[in-house]
Design a protein around this motif. Structure first.
Motif, mmCIF file in Angstrom:
data_model
loop_
_atom_site.group_PDB
_atom_site.id
_atom_site.type_symbol
_atom_site.label_atom_id
_atom_site.label_comp_id
_atom_site.label_asym_id
_atom_site.label_seq_id
_atom_site.Cartn_x
_atom_site.Cartn_y
_atom_site.Cartn_z
ATOM 1 N N PHE A 100 14.026 0.670 -4.482
ATOM 2 C CA PHE A 100 13.061 0.059 -3.574
ATOM 3 C C PHE A 100 13.280 0.559 -2.151
ATOM 4 O O PHE A 100 12.328 0.906 -1.447
ATOM 5 C CB PHE A 100 13.156 -1.465 -3.621
ATOM 6 N N ASP A 101 14.533 0.606 -1.717
ATOM 7 C CA ASP A 101 14.827 1.068 -0.367
ATOM 8 C C ASP A 101 14.424 2.533 -0.198
ATOM 9 O O ASP A 101 13.880 2.913 0.836
ATOM 10 C CB ASP A 101 16.307 0.891 -0.048
ATOM 11 N N TRP A 103 12.062 4.081 -1.808
ATOM 12 C CA TRP A 103 10.599 4.140 -1.793
ATOM 13 C C TRP A 103 10.033 3.640 -0.467
ATOM 14 O O TRP A 103 9.155 4.249 0.117
ATOM 15 C CB TRP A 103 10.044 3.316 -2.951
ATOM 16 N N TYR A 104 10.567 2.499 0.008
ATOM 17 C CA TYR A 104 10.012 1.846 1.193
ATOM 18 C C TYR A 104 10.466 2.499 2.497
ATOM 19 O O TYR A 104 9.703 2.592 3.440
ATOM 20 C CB TYR A 104 10.396 0.362 1.190
ATOM 21 N N ASP A 105 11.725 2.921 2.559
ATOM 22 C CA ASP A 105 12.293 3.446 3.804
ATOM 23 C C ASP A 105 13.119 4.699 3.532
ATOM 24 O O ASP A 105 14.334 4.683 3.676
ATOM 25 C CB ASP A 105 13.155 2.362 4.455
#
Length: 117
Positions: A100-101, A103-105
Motif C-alpha cells: 500500500f505504501d 502504491w500510495y507514496d
C-alpha cells in the motif's frame, strides 16, 4: 498480488521474510530497502487488528443469535481467535502495508518494474 505472495512490491521476485516473524532488511532480488523509517510497520497493525476485530464482530453475534454454541464456548473461541489469528496474519499484514505504501507514496526511483541501475 505481490503482497499476497509475500514478494517485493518493486520487482515481485524477492521474498520479504526469512522466517514467519523475521523480515528481510532489503529485497534479495532487487536490493530495495524494505523498511522506510523506524516504526514504519506500525501501520500494519491497523490491517491486522482491523481484520481480526471485523471477523469477531461479525461472526460472534451471528453464531450467538443462531444458537450454534453457548455464550461461554463462543467467548473462549473468540479469545483464542483474537490471540492466534493476528499471529497467523502477521506476514500478510506487513506485506500489504508495504505494498500500500509503495502504491500510495512511491519513493523517487522506486516504481514497480522500473529498471534498476
Amino acid at each position: 498480488m505481490r503482497a499476497l505472495r509475500l514478494r517485493c512490491p518493486l520487482c515481485g521476485e524477492g521474498r520479504l521474510f526469512r522466517g514467519w516473524f523475521a523480515m528481510q532488511a532489503q529485497c534479495p532480488s532487487c536490493g530495495a530497502g524494505l523498511e522506510r523509517e523506524p516504526g514504519f510497520y506500525l501501520g500494519s497493525i491497523y490491517i491486522n487488528y482491523g481484520l481480526t476485530a471485523l471477523l469477531v464482530a461479525v461472526v460472534y453475534p451471528a453464531l450467538l443469535f443462531r444458537g450454534v454454541a453457548s455464550n461461554q464456548v463462543l467467548l473462549v473461541g473468540a479469545l483464542l481467535f483474537t490471540v492466534l489469528f493476528p499471529l497467523l496474519l502477521f506476514p500478510w499484514s506487513r506485506s500489504l502495508w508495504l505494498a500500500f505504501d509503495q502504491w500510495y507514496d512511491p519513493r523517487p526511483g522506486e516504481r514497480p518494474d522500473a529498471p534498476r541501475a
